[in-house]
Motif scaffolding. Sequence first.
Motif, short mmCIF file in Angstrom:
data_model
loop_
_atom_site.label_atom_id
_atom_site.label_comp_id
_atom_site.label_asym_id
_atom_site.label_seq_id
_atom_site.Cartn_x
_atom_site.Cartn_y
_atom_site.Cartn_z
N GLY A 10 1.29 -9.96 -32.37
CA GLY A 10 1.78 -8.61 -32.06
C GLY A 10 2.95 -8.67 -31.09
O GLY A 10 3.27 -9.74 -30.54
N ILE A 11 3.58 -7.56 -30.89
CA ILE A 11 4.71 -7.46 -29.95
C ILE A 11 4.23 -7.87 -28.54
O ILE A 11 3.13 -7.50 -28.13
N SER A 13 3.05 -10.60 -27.56
CA SER A 13 1.86 -11.47 -27.51
C SER A 13 2.21 -12.84 -26.94
O SER A 13 1.33 -13.55 -26.46
N GLY A 14 3.51 -13.20 -27.02
CA GLY A 14 3.92 -14.50 -26.50
C GLY A 14 4.51 -15.42 -27.56
O GLY A 14 4.65 -16.61 -27.34
N SER A 16 7.65 -15.69 -28.72
CA SER A 16 8.92 -16.35 -28.34
C SER A 16 8.66 -17.46 -27.33
O SER A 16 9.30 -18.51 -27.39
N ARG A 143 2.25 -6.58 -20.44
CA ARG A 143 3.41 -7.49 -20.59
C ARG A 143 4.56 -6.79 -21.30
O ARG A 143 5.72 -7.02 -20.97
N ARG A 147 8.15 -6.35 -19.69
CA ARG A 147 9.31 -7.01 -20.30
C ARG A 147 10.37 -6.01 -20.75
O ARG A 147 11.56 -6.21 -20.54
N ASN A 178 -3.38 -16.39 -25.77
CA ASN A 178 -2.40 -16.34 -24.68
C ASN A 178 -2.79 -15.34 -23.59
O ASN A 178 -1.93 -14.81 -22.89
N GLY A 180 -4.53 -16.18 -21.00
CA GLY A 180 -4.58 -16.89 -19.72
C GLY A 180 -3.21 -17.33 -19.24
O GLY A 180 -2.19 -16.70 -19.55
N SER A 181 -3.20 -18.42 -18.49
CA SER A 181 -1.94 -18.91 -17.93
C SER A 181 -1.09 -19.55 -19.02
O SER A 181 -1.60 -19.95 -20.09
N LEU A 182 0.20 -19.68 -18.74
CA LEU A 182 1.09 -20.36 -19.68
C LEU A 182 0.64 -21.79 -19.90
O LEU A 182 0.68 -22.31 -21.02
N SER A 185 -2.00 -21.95 -22.43
CA SER A 185 -1.50 -21.72 -23.79
C SER A 185 -0.70 -22.93 -24.29
O SER A 185 -0.79 -23.29 -25.46
P1 ADP Z 1 6.80 -11.88 -28.13
O1 ADP Z 1 7.88 -12.84 -28.52
O2 ADP Z 1 5.52 -12.08 -28.87
O3 ADP Z 1 7.23 -10.44 -28.19
P2 ADP Z 1 7.13 -13.01 -25.43
O4 ADP Z 1 7.03 -14.47 -25.66
O5 ADP Z 1 8.49 -12.43 -25.19
O6 ADP Z 1 6.40 -12.19 -26.60
O7 ADP Z 1 6.15 -12.66 -24.22
C1 ADP Z 1 6.05 -11.32 -23.74
C2 ADP Z 1 6.22 -11.29 -22.23
O8 ADP Z 1 5.07 -11.85 -21.63
C3 ADP Z 1 7.42 -12.08 -21.73
O9 ADP Z 1 7.97 -11.40 -20.64
C4 ADP Z 1 6.79 -13.42 -21.33
O10 ADP Z 1 7.54 -14.05 -20.30
C5 ADP Z 1 5.42 -12.99 -20.81
N1 ADP Z 1 4.36 -13.98 -21.05
C6 ADP Z 1 4.11 -14.65 -22.21
N2 ADP Z 1 3.02 -15.45 -22.07
C7 ADP Z 1 2.56 -15.27 -20.82
C8 ADP Z 1 1.45 -15.82 -20.07
N3 ADP Z 1 0.56 -16.68 -20.60
N4 ADP Z 1 1.29 -15.41 -18.79
C9 ADP Z 1 2.16 -14.51 -18.25
N5 ADP Z 1 3.22 -13.96 -18.89
C10 ADP Z 1 3.42 -14.32 -20.16
#
Ligand code: ADP
Length: 202
Positions: A10-11, A13-14, A16, A143, A147, A178, A180-182, A185
């Motif tokens: 989803g939008i 979600s992480g 990218s 998030r 963002r 995703n 939890g922490s980066l 993931s």
């Molecule tokens: P998508 O590409 O699915 O729309 P992004 O990768 O841009 O999502 O992630 C959405 C936002 O959440 C960004 O600002 C990113 O930096 C942040 N983010 C992603 N994963 C995590 C994480 N595990 N913990 C904290 N922030 C995160």
Amino acid sequence: MARIIGLTGGIASGKSTMAKFFRDKGAAVLNVDAIAHHLSKPRRVLYKIYVQHFGEDILQPDGTLDRRAIGQKVFADKNERQWLNEHTHPILEHVMRQQIACMQRKNFPVIILDVPLLFEAGWDKMTEENCLVFVDEAVQLERLMRRNGYTEAEAQGRIAAQMPLTEKKQRADTFIDNNGSLEDSFSQAEKLWKEWTHAGIS
Ligand code: ADP
């Protein structure tokens, strides 16, 4: 031949964030939003289609597309969304297929299609395996608001316009949780990378 993996979610979600991880590992990443962005520059194919359909309302004073204005029209109206998908998806699919062929010639071990609407557009037919990046809705909302600077209502509208997560979960083969922490993931992503490249097999 490179393995072709769909990366979806989803939008906010992480996707990218995870796509960048895989790119750093050595994957070729095709980002459909970046392709759409490129084709939406003045005088290019999607630009022409949008202006013809929506009129000059969606242009900024400098003549470039006002993507936020298009986003608002499309997310407010299901018919507009359908129109957009019907008119842009075949073009995007054609360009993705060309780029996949080009990446195949460059010997990448893995080609990742970073596509939010992978299942909705039926583009999972191009992939061998589909990986879903998922977060709970509360995390996603927070998030997304942070963002994009959206209000809660705007963010909720964007989330509601997408295929429900439960359906995506049924269609995906592999997952990255995703919430939890980066670091957490990335360690899940590392395991997948090993499977895709067979580096884990001794
Ligand atoms: P998508 O590409 O699915 O729309 P992004 O990768 O841009 O999502 O992630 C959405 C936002 O959440 C960004 O600002 C990113 O930096 C942040 N983010 C992603 N994963 C995590 C994480 N595990 N913990 C904290 N922030 C995160």
